[in-house]
Each structure stands twice: as C-alpha cells, then as structure tokens.
Design an enzyme around this catalytic site. Structure first.
Site, PDB file in Angstrom:
ATOM      1  N   ASP A  33       4.800 -18.278  56.618  1.00 15.87           N
ATOM      2  CA  ASP A  33       4.636 -16.947  56.034  1.00 15.87           C
ATOM      3  C   ASP A  33       4.052 -16.013  57.090  1.00 15.87           C
ATOM      4  O   ASP A  33       3.255 -16.425  57.927  1.00 15.87           O
ATOM      5  CB  ASP A  33       3.650 -16.993  54.861  1.00 15.87           C
ATOM      6  CG  ASP A  33       4.245 -17.610  53.611  1.00 15.87           C
ATOM      7  OD1 ASP A  33       5.375 -18.141  53.673  1.00 15.87           O
ATOM      8  OD2 ASP A  33       3.580 -17.562  52.558  1.00 15.87           O
ATOM      9  N   HIS A  69       6.037 -25.110  59.300  1.00 17.22           N
ATOM     10  CA  HIS A  69       7.106 -26.050  58.963  1.00 17.22           C
ATOM     11  C   HIS A  69       8.237 -26.003  59.992  1.00 17.22           C
ATOM     12  O   HIS A  69       8.327 -25.052  60.786  1.00 17.22           O
ATOM     13  CB  HIS A  69       7.647 -25.734  57.570  1.00 17.22           C
ATOM     14  CG  HIS A  69       6.656 -25.983  56.476  1.00 17.22           C
ATOM     15  ND1 HIS A  69       6.788 -27.009  55.558  1.00 17.22           N
ATOM     16  CD2 HIS A  69       5.493 -25.345  56.154  1.00 17.22           C
ATOM     17  CE1 HIS A  69       5.762 -26.987  54.715  1.00 17.22           C
ATOM     18  NE2 HIS A  69       4.962 -25.990  55.069  1.00 17.22           N
ATOM     19  N   SER A 123      -3.075 -17.160  62.873  1.00 15.11           N
ATOM     20  CA  SER A 123      -2.642 -16.969  64.242  1.00 15.11           C
ATOM     21  C   SER A 123      -1.163 -16.633  64.298  1.00 15.11           C
ATOM     22  O   SER A 123      -0.635 -15.974  63.415  1.00 15.11           O
ATOM     23  CB  SER A 123      -2.956 -18.208  65.072  1.00 15.11           C
ATOM     24  OG  SER A 123      -2.863 -17.909  66.445  1.00 15.11           O
TER      25      SER A 123
END
Length: 285
Positions: free
Chosen positions: A88, A145, A246
């Site tokens: 995200d 992911h 980050s």
C-alpha cells in the site's frame, strides 16, 4: 526557503540511527496503558481503517509494532493481473531505467549501481529494464509482498543514513534512496531478474523478511548473503515488513508496460495490477 526544503535540510545534522533506535524501543513496550495510548493516538491522527485488520481491536496487540505490522483480512487485498504492487502507498515514480539512472523526484535521479550497494555487475541486469518506487505512508498496511513469483538468490544489506522518505525529502535530498540504509533482495523470475529494495527511513526501527526475521539495524559495511538453495516465494506472498514506514524500490530486467491510468504520486494498494509482466528479448543469466 519553502517549508519542505527547510524540513529536508534540518534532517542532515539529526542523529538518525539514535533517534530511530529510541523510537524502536518505545514501539516495543509492553506496558499496556502506554502502548494502548500510542496505538489509539496513531489511529486517530492518521485515520487508520481498522475495519481491514484481521484483528480490529487496537488493545489486542501486544506492542505498537505488532499493531503497525498488523495482518489484514484475507479478502482485503485481492490480487490483480500481471505485475502486482508490492505494498500500500503512493507510486511516487516509475518508468524505464535509462543509462543506469532511476527518477527519485523532479530534478533528482539516482544510480542503480549505488542503489544496489556498488554492485556494477548486478546493475547490468537492469539496464534497459524498468523500475517503480512505492512510498508507504504511516497509515498504510506495512507488509511487503511479491510482485511476481520468484526465487531469492541473494540478500544484500547496505548501511546508510535514515532520512525521511516522504515527498518533502525526496524532492530536496539528492540520491536519497541510494543514501539511506536498505536491504536489497535479488530474485530470479520467469520474466527475468527482479530486485526488491526495502529502503529504511527516519524512525524505521527495523526491516524484517519472512526468511531471515529481523535483518536491520546492522552497521559497518555492505554485507551479502548468497542462497545456494534459492528460497521460492509465490506471487502475492508476503516477503517482508517495515516497523514504521518507508519505501520499496522495484527493478526489473525487462520492460514493463505500466497501466496507462497510473501517474506519479498515484495512490496504490498491495495486490493492485501495475501493468503487464516484464518483457525483454535478452537472455537472462
């Protein structure tokens, strides 16, 4: 001087690692009233949607870090077609790798060789390929992911500073992603080589991977670990996480036909399609 430039400049003298370690200790506290207060304040300030979380009760988390790296419900992030977004956040920049350079922000480019810890041979794999930078804001889901299925062949820890990686800093601190502490993960995929670079930042207390647990913070010099028996991870599988936010930098040996609807600073979600899989006429080795 703009506020953004002032914010960037005042970061230079700050003891980045000391500040980050102190925040890390606070984020690991198990004092119930303190960690609950921190979590509730964070949810309120950053408007975190706990309805997506597998555990929606903020007080159920043992530490702030457990809350910050919370798991989502199984159906919260369906996987799209082609190349997947790893996390995200905001797709800050993306496009072709040109003459070993990637775009950080308008007026700022950085070197693939520098990003990969000075490894010129590794950088050649991505010459003529594509890249994408995804910035994770504080309210985002902070697990990373796999954009494609792949076999992990090498992990490289690159020491560095811990500047913030928000828009104000990327606009004003040159070579930011190749200056900060980072973890470079090299994968072989059926579509060519892929690097997933987890970039540390101010008050990021640690970076973890699913195969090695907590990897940073380390110190000293570049450290490389080769995997004689490659670790295979499926497309969409979790590969790592940030303990506080980050940036992820992706690099591909092939060219990516990015979705025409995407633009710099577009909001993206983990599992969203970024475009087609990398393609190239080269033989990958």
């Amino acid at each position: 001087m703009t506020p953004a430039k002032f914010f960037a400049l005042i970061q230079y003298p700050i003891p980045h690692h000391l500040l980050s370690r102190l925040v890390g200790c606070l984020a690991e506290t198990r004092v119930a009233w303190l960690k609950n207060a921190l979590i509730r304040a964070f949810i309120k300030v950053f408007k975190v949607d706990m309805g997506e979380a597998a555990e929606p009760d903020p007080t159920a988390y043992a530490t702030f870090n457990d809350f910050f790296t919370r798991e989502l419900k199984p159906d919260a992030r369906p996987l799209g077609e082609g190349l997947l977004c790893p996390a995200d956040g905001n797709l800050s920049q993306f496009g072709p790798v040109e003459a070993d350079k990637l775009l950080q922000a308008k007026g700022h480019r950085f070197s693939m060789i520098d990003l990969l810890g000075g490894d010129a041979e590794a950088a050649k794999r991505y010459s003529g390929g594509s890249y994408a930078n995804v910035y994770l804001s504080p309210k985002d889901y902070h697990r990373v992911h796999m954009p494609l299925a792949g076999a992990l062949t090498e992990m490289v820890y690159v020491p560095g500073r811990l500047f913030s990686v928000n828009a104000a800093t990327t606009d004003h601190v040159p070579n930011l992603f190749a200056r900060n502490e980072r973890l470079v993960c090299h994968f072989d995929t059926e579509h060519g080589p892929m690097a997933v670079v987890l970039v540390g930042a101010m008050i990021v207390a640690a970076i973890e991977t699913v195969w090695a647990g907590q990897v940073t913070p380390l110190s000293g010099q570049v450290q490389r670990i080769r995997f004689d028996q490659p670790i295979h991870l499926e497309r969409g599988a979790e590969m790592g996480r940030f303990k506080l936010g980050s940036t992820v930098v992706l690099a591909f040996g092939g060219k990516v036909d990015f979705d025409a609807a995407l633009a710099p600073k577009t909001k993206v979600s983990m599992g969203q399609s970024l475009g087609g899989v990398p393609t190239s006429g080269r033989e990958f080795v």
